[in-house]
Write a protein that holds these residues in place. Structure first.
Motif, mmCIF file in Angstrom:
data_model
loop_
_atom_site.group_PDB
_atom_site.id
_atom_site.type_symbol
_atom_site.label_atom_id
_atom_site.label_comp_id
_atom_site.label_asym_id
_atom_site.label_seq_id
_atom_site.Cartn_x
_atom_site.Cartn_y
_atom_site.Cartn_z
ATOM 1 N N LEU A 206 -8.436 6.575 0.390
ATOM 2 C CA LEU A 206 -7.241 7.108 -0.254
ATOM 3 C C LEU A 206 -6.005 6.344 0.209
ATOM 4 O O LEU A 206 -5.131 6.009 -0.601
ATOM 5 N N HIS A 207 -5.929 6.052 1.506
ATOM 6 C CA HIS A 207 -4.805 5.252 2.006
ATOM 7 C C HIS A 207 -4.782 3.880 1.348
ATOM 8 O O HIS A 207 -3.726 3.386 0.945
ATOM 9 N N GLY A 208 -5.948 3.246 1.197
ATOM 10 C CA GLY A 208 -6.012 1.926 0.570
ATOM 11 C C GLY A 208 -5.581 1.945 -0.883
ATOM 12 O O GLY A 208 -4.880 1.040 -1.345
ATOM 13 N N ILE A 209 -5.982 2.975 -1.617
ATOM 14 C CA ILE A 209 -5.599 3.082 -3.031
ATOM 15 C C ILE A 209 -4.095 3.259 -3.169
ATOM 16 O O ILE A 209 -3.439 2.604 -3.992
ATOM 17 N N LEU A 210 -3.519 4.161 -2.359
ATOM 18 C CA LEU A 210 -2.080 4.390 -2.426
ATOM 19 C C LEU A 210 -1.301 3.172 -1.960
ATOM 20 O O LEU A 210 -0.223 2.869 -2.490
ATOM 21 N N LEU A 211 -1.826 2.441 -0.993
ATOM 22 C CA LEU A 211 -1.190 1.198 -0.556
ATOM 23 C C LEU A 211 -1.231 0.154 -1.664
ATOM 24 O O LEU A 211 -0.258 -0.577 -1.887
ATOM 25 N N ALA A 212 -2.348 0.107 -2.393
ATOM 26 C CA ALA A 212 -2.515 -0.901 -3.437
ATOM 27 C C ALA A 212 -1.504 -0.755 -4.562
ATOM 28 O O ALA A 212 -1.089 -1.742 -5.168
ATOM 29 N N VAL A 213 -1.100 0.479 -4.861
ATOM 30 C CA VAL A 213 -0.162 0.692 -5.964
ATOM 31 C C VAL A 213 1.260 0.949 -5.461
ATOM 32 O O VAL A 213 2.123 1.401 -6.211
ATOM 33 N N GLY A 214 1.492 0.676 -4.180
ATOM 34 C CA GLY A 214 2.850 0.730 -3.652
ATOM 35 C C GLY A 214 3.382 2.108 -3.348
ATOM 36 O O GLY A 214 4.585 2.279 -3.184
ATOM 37 N N LEU A 215 2.495 3.117 -3.257
ATOM 38 C CA LEU A 215 2.951 4.467 -2.952
ATOM 39 C C LEU A 215 3.044 4.718 -1.450
ATOM 40 O O LEU A 215 3.673 5.670 -1.015
ATOM 41 N N LEU A 216 2.368 3.893 -0.671
ATOM 42 C CA LEU A 216 2.483 3.947 0.779
ATOM 43 C C LEU A 216 2.718 2.544 1.306
ATOM 44 O O LEU A 216 2.304 1.561 0.686
ATOM 45 N N LYS A 217 3.359 2.472 2.460
ATOM 46 C CA LYS A 217 3.562 1.196 3.116
ATOM 47 C C LYS A 217 2.468 0.986 4.153
ATOM 48 O O LYS A 217 1.901 1.930 4.685
ATOM 49 N N GLU A 218 2.206 -0.299 4.450
ATOM 50 C CA GLU A 218 1.198 -0.625 5.446
ATOM 51 C C GLU A 218 1.663 -0.133 6.804
ATOM 52 O O GLU A 218 2.801 -0.352 7.209
ATOM 53 N N SER A 219 0.768 0.575 7.518
ATOM 54 C CA SER A 219 1.208 1.262 8.735
ATOM 55 C C SER A 219 1.331 0.334 9.932
ATOM 56 O O SER A 219 2.256 0.450 10.715
ATOM 57 N N ARG A 220 0.374 -0.576 10.107
ATOM 58 C CA ARG A 220 0.356 -1.448 11.281
ATOM 59 C C ARG A 220 0.445 -0.643 12.561
ATOM 60 O O ARG A 220 1.156 -0.983 13.499
ATOM 61 N N GLY A 221 -0.245 0.492 12.586
ATOM 62 C CA GLY A 221 -0.314 1.302 13.778
ATOM 63 C C GLY A 221 0.762 2.352 13.903
ATOM 64 O O GLY A 221 0.830 3.069 14.893
ATOM 65 N N HIS A 222 1.652 2.475 12.898
ATOM 66 C CA HIS A 222 2.712 3.468 12.957
ATOM 67 C C HIS A 222 2.486 4.521 11.876
ATOM 68 O O HIS A 222 1.695 4.343 10.961
ATOM 69 N N ALA A 223 3.205 5.601 11.967
ATOM 70 C CA ALA A 223 3.081 6.668 10.980
ATOM 71 C C ALA A 223 3.486 6.163 9.608
ATOM 72 O O ALA A 223 4.433 5.395 9.466
ATOM 73 N N VAL A 224 2.764 6.596 8.600
ATOM 74 C CA VAL A 224 3.028 6.176 7.232
ATOM 75 C C VAL A 224 3.736 7.291 6.491
ATOM 76 O O VAL A 224 3.375 8.453 6.612
ATOM 77 N N ARG A 225 4.743 6.948 5.748
ATOM 78 C CA ARG A 225 5.444 7.919 4.915
ATOM 79 C C ARG A 225 5.490 7.401 3.482
ATOM 80 O O ARG A 225 5.520 6.186 3.264
ATOM 81 N N PRO A 226 5.492 8.289 2.496
ATOM 82 C CA PRO A 226 5.626 7.839 1.113
ATOM 83 C C PRO A 226 6.909 7.051 0.921
ATOM 84 O O PRO A 226 7.928 7.344 1.538
ATOM 85 N N SER A 227 6.853 6.024 0.056
ATOM 86 C CA SER A 227 8.041 5.252 -0.267
ATOM 87 C C SER A 227 9.086 6.160 -0.897
ATOM 88 O O SER A 227 8.768 7.048 -1.689
#
Length: 280
Positions: free
Chosen positions: A249-270
């Motif tokens: 689910l994280h990968g799908i939302l990242l693919a369409v720009g709804l989430l940013k890549e976390s790189r080890g930090h908390a992710v928030r919706p754009s």
């Protein structure tokens, strides 16, 4: 109808992710981390030798070297954690999908920020139109079946991806996103390429699981292509063996720009896509 009292007893079980953090899998072994600055000693060398997919490497000299682990190859066999727990540990962080292959190597390697920014911006422009409704075509390109169980779980009441406007389709001509699992078996090369070609623009491709990213433990097999990254233009990589439903689910939302890549930090919706991740 036993489902009525059960439903009243259990209440709403559907995750609120990505709108808020989900503690459902706090004890889950989602990925392996390497302790920064961990000394390279005999146990570390034993872990390197024991790794069945050569995902662990040592950069630099034998005395001042640094341990690195490639999550794009790691099959989560836990040998390194058992042999050298001082340097290797499991993490429950499932937000490890990435648009860059070298981002799967931990600890982080040196990066070209300008190149990364261009890659992210280009993908964001290309898929902006897909953020309100997304149709996914899943292709098994030589999986062992474990990945398919996790993909199917996305449609159960816990994850319920349809609340986010994400739907699975049987026809690639109706699909916006191609979700590929498996090692890229030779018999699937032409079918995979044809599926990608008939998908309408704009389209995005996800390689889900270590098998799809690198071939996993079968990367040197006589009938596999060591993953699918050389068979179709992959936009997002989701590690794991198999990739968990939250990871997918994280990968799908990242693919369409709804989430940013976390790189080890908390992710928030754009901020510009908040409405897109509201439950439907």
């Amino acid at each position: 109808m036993p489902w009525i009292p059960r439903g009243l007893h259990d209440g709403v079980v559907t995750t609120r992710y990505p709108r808020r953090a989900d503690g459902y899998g706090e004890g889950f072994h989602a990925a392996v981390d390497v302790e920064p600055g961990a000394a390279v000693d005999d146990r570390a060398y034993a872990a390197v030798t024991a790794c069945p997919t050569d995902s662990i490497s040592i950069a630099g000299s034998t005395t001042g070297g640094r341990l690195h682990l490639d999550r794009g190859r790691c099959i989560l066999c836990r040998r390194c954690v058992d042999i050298c727990p001082r340097a290797f540990r499991f993490t429950s962080d499932f937000e490890v999908s990435t648009q860059q292959r070298n981002h799967l190597i931990v600890p982080d390697l040196e990066e070209d920020d300008a190149t990364l920014a261009r890659t992210r911006d280009e993908l964001a422009r290309r898929v902006r139109i897909l953020r309100r409704s997304l149709h996914v075509r899943h292709v098994d390109a030589g999986s062992d079946g474990a990945d398919e169980w996790e993909v199917a779980a996305l449609m159960n009441p816990i994850y319920d991806v349809q609340r986010l406007g994400i739907y699975f389709t049987a026809s690639p001509r109706h699909a916006d996103l191609l979700l590929v699992t498996g090692v890229g078996s030779l018999g699937m090369i032409d079918s995979l390429a044809e599926t990608f070609e008939v998908m309408p623009e704009p389209k995005v491709v996800i390689a889900a699981g270590v098998d799809a990213i690198s071939g996993g433990i079968l990367r040197d097999g006589y009938a596999s292509s060591a993953g699918v990254t050389d068979l179709v233009p992959v936009d997002v990589l989701v590690p794991g063996n198999p990739a968990s439903p939250f990871g997918l689910l994280h990968g799908i939302l990242l693919a369409v720009g709804l989430l940013k890549e976390s790189r080890g930090h908390a992710v928030r919706p754009s901020t510009n896509s908040k409405a897109s991740v509201e439950p439907k």
